[in-house]
Design an enzyme around this catalytic site. Structure first.
Site, PDB file in Angstrom:
ATOM      1  N   SER A   1       0.817  -1.204   0.000  1.00 20.20           N
ATOM      2  CA  SER A   1       0.000   0.000   0.000  1.00 20.20           C
ATOM      3  C   SER A   1       0.853   1.258   0.000  1.00 20.20           C
ATOM      4  CB  SER A   1      -0.896   0.001   1.254  1.00 20.20           C
ATOM      5  OG  SER A   1      -1.490   1.255   1.471  1.00 20.20           O
TER       6      SER A   1
ATOM      7  N   TYR B   1      -1.089   0.058  10.055  1.00 17.17           N
ATOM      8  CA  TYR B   1      -1.268  -0.637   8.772  1.00 17.17           C
ATOM      9  C   TYR B   1      -0.066  -0.411   7.863  1.00 17.17           C
ATOM     10  CZ  TYR B   1      -3.513  -1.711   4.237  1.00 17.17           C
ATOM     11  OH  TYR B   1      -3.820  -2.198   2.999  1.00 17.17           O
TER      12      TYR B   1
ATOM     13  N   LYS C   1       2.567  -3.223   6.418  1.00 21.91           N
ATOM     14  CA  LYS C   1       2.815  -3.449   4.993  1.00 21.91           C
ATOM     15  C   LYS C   1       4.313  -3.353   4.669  1.00 21.91           C
ATOM     16  CE  LYS C   1      -1.253  -4.315   3.325  1.00 21.91           C
ATOM     17  NZ  LYS C   1      -1.565  -5.650   2.727  1.00 21.91           N
TER      18      LYS C   1
END
Length: 322
Positions: free
Chosen positions: A125, A149, A153
């Site tokens: 991402s 998050y 990633k």
């Protein structure tokens, strides 16, 4: 016949990749398609095998690896807003489960005497980047995520790189911009509103806008995303020079520009269905994301995306509303 496995196969992108593989195959060859997820849509094509399981289930993951798929699209994840609110859940699903899965693939590599080395395409991402950010981010900009998050990633990317360096897999990580317009219902992703303010009004429903109309963001359609993953599945990874994470191309526009594109397609009545409802948590997450990329490396490797937001709206209408 190419054996393919799609983790997170019940999700929107996973379903669309499966449909593309069933229709066109990979590199001119038909595909055997296995999907794994905790839930699936009511109808799955008879040409696909759906396995209901969590990637945190060690026994299920071991079985999936033992089947020795040739190509793996690793999409399974807890999304951004959920990972931020539930710290333990995000780390377990996005890091621990991936580590165990890659280790299961490594064990199959060792059992094969080194002949089994699957292509793994990991869905990363743009959240891997964080401020302070330049107006336009170049390909070689450092990763400094400002969300759990994003951190998870980055760790996933590094695992893909290291397992590839050691020869256990042949992997690459695609850093995705926000995919828009996503069909279906809103989810827990902080980016969900970028799709919702187009999707809901086109379906005659009210949409919630949690951040200012001046917010700028990078976007690409589900069509583009499917093209990236299938292209990556057969890409010559010697061209990556060991840099196995690639930022995907996108276009950047403001919320105001999105709304104007909606107005041109569906009129003022549709725009009136968008309701402002500020969410400080979402504003904080999205505010730490990059807004525009310069991606010559992705283009040189053959990855493409839309250049006008109106094309993204048109793709949604053609693919989902027709």
């Amino acid at each position: 016949m190419i054996k393919t496995l799609i983790t997170g196969g019940g999700g929107m992108i996973g379903q669309k990749i499966a449909q593309e593989l069933e229709t066109r195959g990979l590199d001119g060859q038909p595909c055997q398609i296995t999907l794994v997820d905790i839930q699936f849509p009511p109808v799955i094509s008879s040409g696909q095998t759906a396995v209901t399981a969590s990637m945190e289930d060690a026994e299920a993951v071991t079985r999936l690896a033992a089947d020795r798929p040739d190509v793996i699209f690793h999409l399974a994840a807890v999304v951004s807003g959920h990972a931020e609110k539930e710290f333990d859940v995000g780390w377990s699903a996005n890091v621990d489960a991936m580590r165990f899965f890659l280790e299961a693939l490594r064990q199959e590599h060792l059992k094969s005497g080194g002949t089994y080395r699957p292509r793994v395409v990991f869905a990363s991402s743009a959240a891997v980047y964080g401020g302070p950010l330049p107006a336009v981010i170049p390909d070689d900009f450092h990763t400094a995520p400002q969300s759990s998050y994003g951190v998870q990633k980055v760790i996933g990317e590094q695992m893909v790189t290291d397992f590839s360096r050691k020869g256990f897999i042949d992997g690459l990580s695609l850093r995705l911009p926000t995919i828009c317009v996503r069909p279906g219902k809103p989810n827990a992703a902080a980016s969900s509103a970028f799709s919702g303010i187009i999707r809901e009004p086109l379906n005659g429903e009210t949409a919630v806008l949690p951040f200012p109309e001046s917010t700028r963001h990078m976007l690409a359609s589900p069509r583009s995303a499917v093209g990236w993953f299938t292209h990556a599945a057969t890409l010559d990874t010697t061209r990556l020079d060991g840099l196995r994470a690639i930022m995907m191309p996108s276009l950047t526009c403001s919320i105001a520009e999105q709304i104007e594109a909606l107005r041109q397609v569906a009129g003022d009545k549709a725009v009136a269905l968008i309701k402002r409802q500020d969410d400080p948590d979402v504003v904080s997450i999205v505010g730490g994301w990059p807004q525009e990329f310069d991606t010559p490396r992705a283009h040189a490797l053959g990855f493409r995306s839309e250049t006008r937001f109106s094309d993204i709206v048109t793709a949604y209408i053609e693919d989902e509303l027709s």
